[in-house]
Design an enzyme around this catalytic site. Structure first.
Site, short mmCIF file in Angstrom:
data_model
loop_
_atom_site.label_atom_id
_atom_site.label_comp_id
_atom_site.label_asym_id
_atom_site.label_seq_id
_atom_site.Cartn_x
_atom_site.Cartn_y
_atom_site.Cartn_z
N TYR A 146 0.95 -1.19 0.49
CA TYR A 146 0.24 -0.19 0.15
C TYR A 146 0.54 0.81 -0.16
CZ TYR A 146 -2.72 4.06 2.32
OH TYR A 146 -3.41 4.35 3.22
N ASP A 231 -1.55 -5.88 9.38
CA ASP A 231 -2.88 -5.46 9.00
C ASP A 231 -4.21 -6.01 8.62
OD1 ASP A 231 -4.35 -3.42 8.53
OD2 ASP A 231 -2.88 -2.15 7.56
N ILE A 233 -7.49 -5.21 7.89
CA ILE A 233 -8.24 -3.82 7.86
C ILE A 233 -9.05 -4.63 6.71
CG2 ILE A 233 -7.05 -2.71 6.06
CD1 ILE A 233 -8.43 -0.38 7.36
N LYS A 273 -13.16 -0.04 5.87
CA LYS A 273 -13.48 -0.74 4.79
C LYS A 273 -14.33 -2.03 5.00
CE LYS A 273 -9.75 1.44 3.40
NZ LYS A 273 -9.49 2.34 2.54
#
Length: 464
Positions: A146, A231, A233, A273
């Protein structure tokens, strides 16, 4: 005049000049609108989930007390307006850990005392960097990653990122040799490695980490005595098999609860998200290390989640019937939308990495490059932004080692807009191949063969 400012204010290590952010700026100058600006740029560089707003809105209509800050008909506005404890509202933390368990099929449970609330995952990741590393220490990240991590992990903390190079030869999977190579590279650069950070499901690949990869990571951090940040998410966006496996599940299966490793694995989560609420700024750190929890809790006073937001969401997430229906329905809609993008691109002779999660696809446009170079990738990207009118993210902005890959988002627009985007890309590819055919008639045949090869390769992957 800039000499009057700090080096933080004047340096460009924020990463804002990445093509990832530049594409957004171009979109903002000329945004597509079906009626007012039909020739504008369609935003496909933003990983937003707008597919299930109606479910959230209908819950709000049916639960007016939560939205108007009432409890059993009485206003609690004053209490919420004054509440600023950085430990967070207990009711919200309880509801959030239950929701996190539910997303993971209730195979793992989380303790609200180990949870630290932060203003989004951006804040959670940066806070963990402050807790786990000194300026000049390094974290290893698998590529592609990302683009925002260059800002979130490095800018204010002074922590360095060393890439773990993954390639298309094995669908960008993490390997033991890639981990070891990155570790050696960090030492060559005289950097002390403090940990590995992975996104699971992956941003930008849209794939979940396999059990084999997760075990590799646990073995690696155990051997090197370093940290692992997972992570997660996008954990609630897994819409088809294989299912999502949380790092916590792996630790439990390996009976590592009372080990050092247990304390060195930290999870980042957010409602941006899965619930599509990036503007609510709700993130969290989950850690089994008491000192990390204590330090991160103190640091969270620099980025608290408002008490009104916590109150509203504690009511929403405590409604089990709503959360079960939401998770199921949202995943169903993501699957349908993902299929629309994949089939639309296929019609244009473009293939994607096979994926099972998230709000985007990792798209292979290597055959459209004028040469195998990142210059050619930027040239193609500019054509797609300015001539085709689509903002997508080039692989180089995600530190991909191979030119020609792009991240394309599909959940932040209407079905009709996605249809327009697919028409645009098809006519662009058709015109490009027609021009090339003029000079080189075998081009189209080889493209057809290439697409066929890829699609048959995709079927093999499904059967495995």
């Amino acid at each position: 005049m800039s000499s009057m400012l700090s080096t933080k204010a004047t340096c460009n290590s924020h990463g804002q000049d990445s093509s990832y952010f530049l594409g957004w700026q171009e979109y903002e100058k000329n945004p597509y609108d079906e009626v007012r600006n039909p020739n504008g740029i369609i935003q496909m560089g933003l990983a937003e989930n707008q597919l299930s707003f109606d479910l959230l809105e209908s819950w709000l209509e049916n639960n007016p007390d939560a939205a108007s800050f009432k409890q059993d008909g009485d206003s609690i506005f004053r209490e919420l307006a004054l509440f600023q404890d950085y430990h967070g509202l207990p009711a919200f933390k309880n509801a959030l850990v239950d929701f996190m368990s539910e997303i993971r099929g209730n195979k793992v449970r989380f303790n609200p005392d180990n949870l630290v609330l932060t203003a989004g995952a951006t804040s959670a990741n940066e806070t963990l960097m402050f807790c786990l590393a000194e300026p000049g220490d390094a974290f290893l990240l698998p590529t592609p990653y990302y683009p925002g991590f260059d800002r979130d992990l490095k800018w204010r903390t002074g922590v360095e990122i060393v890439p773990i190079h993954c390639t298309s030869s094995n669908d960008f999977r993490i390997t033991e040799s890639a981990l070891e190579q990155a570790y050696k590279q960090a030492h060559k650069l005289n950097l002390k490695v403090k940990g590995v950070l992975v996104t699971n499901p992956s941003n930008p690949l849209g794939t979940t980490l396999s059990l084999n990869e997760l075990n590799l990571l646990v073995n690696f951090i155990e051997a090197k005595e370093i940290h692992l940040i997972s992570d997660e998410i996008y954990s609630g966006t897994t819409f088809t098999s294989p299912s999502f496996i949380s790092i916590t599940e792996v630790l439990l299966d390996r009976n590592l609860m009372n080990s050092d490793v247990w304390d060195r694995v930290h999870i980042v989560y957010s409602l941006s998200k899965d619930l599509g609420l990036p503007g609510f700024r709700v993130g969290a750190i989950y850690s089994n290390d008491d000192m990390v929890v204590a330090a991160a809790t103190k640091m969270s006073s620099f980025g608290l989640v408002s008490s009104q937001t916590q109150y509203l969401l504690s009511a929403m997430l405590s409604d089990k019937e709503f959360t079960q229906n939401y998770i199921y329905e949202n995943q169903k809609r993501l699957k349908k939308r993902h299929e629309m993008l994949v089939s639309g691109l296929q019609k244009a002779g473009i293939s994607c990495l096979e994926s099972n999660a998230s709000l985007f696809c990792w798209v292979d446009m290597r055959h459209l490059l004028s040469s195998k170079s990142f210059d050619a990738e930027m040239e193609l990207w500019k054509k797609i932004v300015y001539k085709v009118g689509l903002n997508i993210s080039p692989g180089s902005s995600c530190h991909c080692v191979e030119p020609g890959w792009f991240r394309v988002c599909f959940a932040n627009m209407s079905e009709d807009t996605l249809g327009v985007a697919m028409k645009r890309i098809k006519s662009f590819v058709d015109s490009t191949t027609t021009l090339t055919d003029h000079h080189h008639t075998s081009r189209r045949k080889s493209l057809t063969k290439w697409v066929f090869r890829l699609s048959s390769k995709g079927h093999e992957a499904k059967d495995r």
